[in-house]
Write an enzyme that holds these catalytic residues in place. Structure first.
Site, PDB file in Angstrom:
ATOM      1  N   GLU A  60       0.823  -1.218   0.000  1.00 21.06           N
ATOM      2  CA  GLU A  60       0.000   0.000   0.000  1.00 21.06           C
ATOM      3  C   GLU A  60       0.854   1.263   0.000  1.00 21.06           C
ATOM      4  OE1 GLU A  60      -0.734  -2.671   1.806  1.00 21.06           O
ATOM      5  OE2 GLU A  60      -2.715  -3.222   1.054  1.00 21.06           O
ATOM      6  N   GLN A  82      -7.674  -2.209  -1.741  1.00 22.78           N
ATOM      7  CA  GLN A  82      -8.644  -3.300  -1.824  1.00 22.78           C
ATOM      8  C   GLN A  82      -9.756  -3.127  -0.792  1.00 22.78           C
ATOM      9  OE1 GLN A  82      -7.412  -7.656  -1.571  1.00 22.78           O
ATOM     10  NE2 GLN A  82      -7.788  -7.268  -3.741  1.00 22.78           N
ATOM     11  N   PHE A  83      -9.376  -2.742   0.400  1.00 19.90           N
ATOM     12  CA  PHE A  83     -10.329  -2.366   1.445  1.00 19.90           C
ATOM     13  C   PHE A  83      -9.792  -1.094   2.094  1.00 19.90           C
ATOM     14  CE2 PHE A  83     -11.330  -6.763   0.868  1.00 19.90           C
ATOM     15  CZ  PHE A  83     -12.674  -6.907   1.190  1.00 19.90           C
ATOM     16  N   ALA A  84     -10.709  -0.210   2.484  1.00 14.15           N
ATOM     17  CA  ALA A  84     -10.297   1.025   3.151  1.00 14.15           C
ATOM     18  C   ALA A  84      -9.357   0.733   4.315  1.00 14.15           C
ATOM     19  CB  ALA A  84     -11.521   1.775   3.657  1.00 14.15           C
ATOM     20  N   ASP A  85      -9.677  -0.337   5.035  1.00 15.73           N
ATOM     21  CA  ASP A  85      -8.917  -0.699   6.244  1.00 15.73           C
ATOM     22  C   ASP A  85      -7.405  -0.783   5.982  1.00 15.73           C
ATOM     23  OD1 ASP A  85     -11.478  -2.448   7.812  1.00 15.73           O
ATOM     24  OD2 ASP A  85     -11.556  -1.967   5.693  1.00 15.73           O
ATOM     25  N   PHE A  86      -7.027  -1.230   4.775  1.00 17.72           N
ATOM     26  CA  PHE A  86      -5.613  -1.497   4.500  1.00 17.72           C
ATOM     27  C   PHE A  86      -4.807  -0.224   4.243  1.00 17.72           C
ATOM     28  CE2 PHE A  86      -7.262  -5.730   2.655  1.00 17.72           C
ATOM     29  CZ  PHE A  86      -7.440  -6.225   3.931  1.00 17.72           C
ATOM     30  N   HIS A 127     -12.189  -5.466   7.522  1.00 13.98           N
ATOM     31  CA  HIS A 127     -12.744  -5.347   6.170  1.00 13.98           C
ATOM     32  C   HIS A 127     -14.030  -4.527   6.208  1.00 13.98           C
ATOM     33  CE1 HIS A 127     -10.059  -8.793   5.679  1.00 13.98           C
ATOM     34  NE2 HIS A 127     -10.111  -8.609   4.375  1.00 13.98           N
TER      35      HIS A 127
END
Lengths: 325, 313
Positions: A60, A82-86, A127
């Site tokens: 990232e 891929q996911f906001a979390d990452f 996620h």
């Protein structure tokens, strides 16, 4: 006119950018031949080639760092997290490296970072996160968050025409659940303009993202059960945000509920509530109320997540409390 | 000759900055690259106009070699309105894209991917650009170092990452930074070539850098170069660097890159004492004028504080 989903709205926006801006590229994890974890970029690599739409390693920080490098050398990168979390493993690239750059050097950094956000999908703590507050806190970064397919399409274009880093938040629960009839004309929407989704003068719900749809369900239920007319304001842009529309809605209703899927303490809802208190305290008949997720990690079990995430029933109750105060 | 001039110019600018710092007229601290000049001077001399760079803390010769002036450097350190960052940033955080030089952030290793992306863009535009990113031994412990090298390797980006191993990351010796024998060996893990060179020997480091840049320019892929050198002062002037053994400093004092450069050129009869003296005088004059001018200039107006956070659409 034809009916498209929220996901198709984003995809049509991406396709339009690739078509009209030869300097644009889309990259991220699994976005190429696979079409992305949610299939938002499906077919784009086949249509535009591997040079324009490509996969990257799971990096990232390098993805965002490279975007800064490209953006400052005449390209228009659109990066998918891929996911906001990452994105939290690369927050320094956004806050420190992208966000400070124009202020320090005068160089434009035209890049878009797409962040699939929000819960309600059983994704658990990593996620499901809704991180707008983090992005909005960063000087030099803009944040948009569409709730409807046509806005998703138009805001994607606006984000990709802006000479600044723009975080494009998209809600995972809306991808396939929200549909709208649209024309074929794609026009960019100015950033910082809210939309009144439902008229009313008993109160106003100011919200964004998936909560716009929960709010619309809530106000139609309240109309049926109690006859209340409640306005719904969809902010669409979170930074900059449309203070004029917020204040006009406050003046028209005198009772404001701010709803956010994000966490409560120091959250985005607190910003909106404070802005109203500072500028329109004299117009209020009741304190500005907040309805947010509680300050807990996003839970996995349905029983827990249903309690965690604000929904129409919670908004109905909050509005009743507010109007009958 | 150009390389030697850059090294001496950078050394004299650093010495002046230290003086201004000691006089209490500098904002914050001074971060000198004394003793490490050969590496970035070599890169500047070996580079082409379209190349891109991510300098770190001790790369003053690179800035000067790519077109920054001593006046710009003094303005930057003093937070003047006319500094490269308009006083919004200070000390070593500057660079001009028209010189191909990215302005660093303090997060170590985080600029490698930026220059990688920049090189990708230039290559797509048909330029034969290569990139050079500088890091110290400390930055090799960051995740960003790994992410960026792997990223650059996957996309065959012509990017030379130079580790200036100056033995200390602030106060932390390399024994507490890594366990491998040579940092250059890490290249194997990325599927790229790794090189080691004496960063205090101007001729050796120049030839090494030149050959690597020629190679990756023609056959695009990243490379890793570990250059041995020594930080001869503290991390900044606020740091008394008592943690560095005097014996180690003595070794590198004898191997001072400017001294080594002059000796080498004298041995090859490429320079005379008169030429060195003339060069020193010319450099001293420019630095003196630049320092005085920067000291006399204004800081940015406080009312400009909130301007320029965003680029107007």
């Amino acid at each position: 006119m034809r009916e498209i989903t929220y996901l198709q709205g984003i995809q049509e926006g991406l396709r339009e950018v690739l078509k009209t801006d030869p300097t644009s590229v889309i990259y991220g994890q699994d976005v190429g031949a696979f079409g992305g974890a949610f299939k938002v970029t499906e077919g784009l690599q086949a249509e535009f080639g591997e040079a324009r739409v490509f996969d990257t390693p799971i990096s990232e920080s390098a993805m965002l760092g490279a975007a800064i490098g490209m953006a400052t050398q005449g390209m228009r990168p659109i990066v998918e997290m891929q996911f906001a979390d990452f994105i939290t493993t690369a927050m320094h690239q956004l806050l420190n490296n992208a966000g400070t750059r124009h202020y320090r050097t005068g160089d434009a950094v035209p890049m878009v970072v797409r962040v699939p956000s929000g819960g309600g999908t059983g994704g658990g703590p990593f996620h499901s996160e809704e991180l707008e507050t983090y992005f909005c806190h960063m000087p030099g970064v803009k944040v948009v968050y569409p709730a409807f397919p046509s806005d998703a399409r138009s805001l994607l274009l606006s984000a990709a025409q802006d000479p600044n880093p723009v975080v494009f938040m998209e809600n995972k629960t809306l991808y396939r659940s929200v549909k709208e009839r649209v024309g074929d004309d794609l026009t960019a929407l100015p950033l910082g303009k809210a939309s009144v989704r439902h008229e009313g003068d008993d109160a106003v719900v100011i919200t964004y993202g998936a909560m716009v749809h929960e709010a619309l369900r809530a106000v139609s239920e309240l109309h049926v059960t109690e006859g209340y007319e409640v306005m719904v304001v969809d902010l669409r842009s979170l930074k900059p945000y449309d203070l004029d529309t917020i204040l006009a809605a406050t003046a028209a209703t005198s009772r404001v509920l701010v709803v956010s899927e994000g966490w409560r303490t120091c959250g985005y809802a607190a910003e909106i509530a404070t802005a109203i208190n500072e500028s329109a305290f004299h117009l209020l008949d009741a304190p500005v109320h907040r309805l947010t997720a509680p300050d807990v990690p996003v839970p996995f079990a349905k029983s827990l997540e249903d309690r965690y995430r604000p929904a129409a029933a919670d908004i109905v109750k909050a509005l009743r409390d507010l109007i009958e105060l | 000759m150009k390389l030697l001039r850059l090294m001496i110019q950078a050394r004299r600018v650093d010495e002046r900055l230290i003086k201004i710092c000691r006089q209490g007229r500098l904002r914050g601290s001074a971060f000198a690259g004394i003793g490490q000049e050969a590496i970035s001077a070599a890169v500047a001399v070996a580079s082409q106009p379209d190349d891109l760079f991510a300098p770190c803390i001790r790369n003053l010769p690179l800035h000067l070699g790519r077109g920054e002036t001593p006046l710009g450097v003094f303005r930057q350190a003093l937070g003047r309105a006319k500094s490269p960052t308009g006083g919004r940033d200070g000390n070593v955080h500057y660079g001009r894209l028209d010189h191909g030089v990215y302005t660093m952030i303090s997060h170590l290793g985080s600029m490698i991917s930026v220059v990688a992306g920049g090189v990708m863009a230039k290559r797509r535009q048909g330029k034969d650009t290569v990139g050079v990113a500088f890091v110290g031994d400390g930055a090799t412990s960051t995740g960003d170092f790994h992410e960026a090298l792997n990223f650059a390797a996957v996309f065959d980006i012509p990017l030379l990452v130079i580790i200036e191993n100056n033995h200390y990351a602030y106060s932390t010796p390399t024994s507490h930074q890594y366990r491998c024998h040579r940092l250059a060996d890490r290249a194997v893990g990325y599927g790229i070539d790794g090189y080691s060179a004496d960063g205090n020997n101007p001729a050796e480091i120049y030839i090494t850098v030149r050959d690597i840049l020629n190679d990756i320019r023609a056959n695009p892929r990243p490379a890793l170069l570990e250059a041995d050198t020594m930080r001869m002062r503290g991390h900044g002037e606020h740091d008394d660097f008592k943690y560095v053994p005097e014996t180690l400093l003595q070794v590198y004092r004898r191997r001072d890159p400017i001294r080594m450069g002059i000796r080498g050129m004298q041995a090859a009869k490429l320079i005379t004492d008169d030429q060195i003296e003339a060069m020193e005088l010319e450099i001293a004059d420019e630095i003196d004028r630049s320092a005085r001018q920067a000291l006399s200039e204004e800081e940015p107006l406080a009312d400009t504080l909130t301007q320029g956070v965003y680029r107007d659409a």
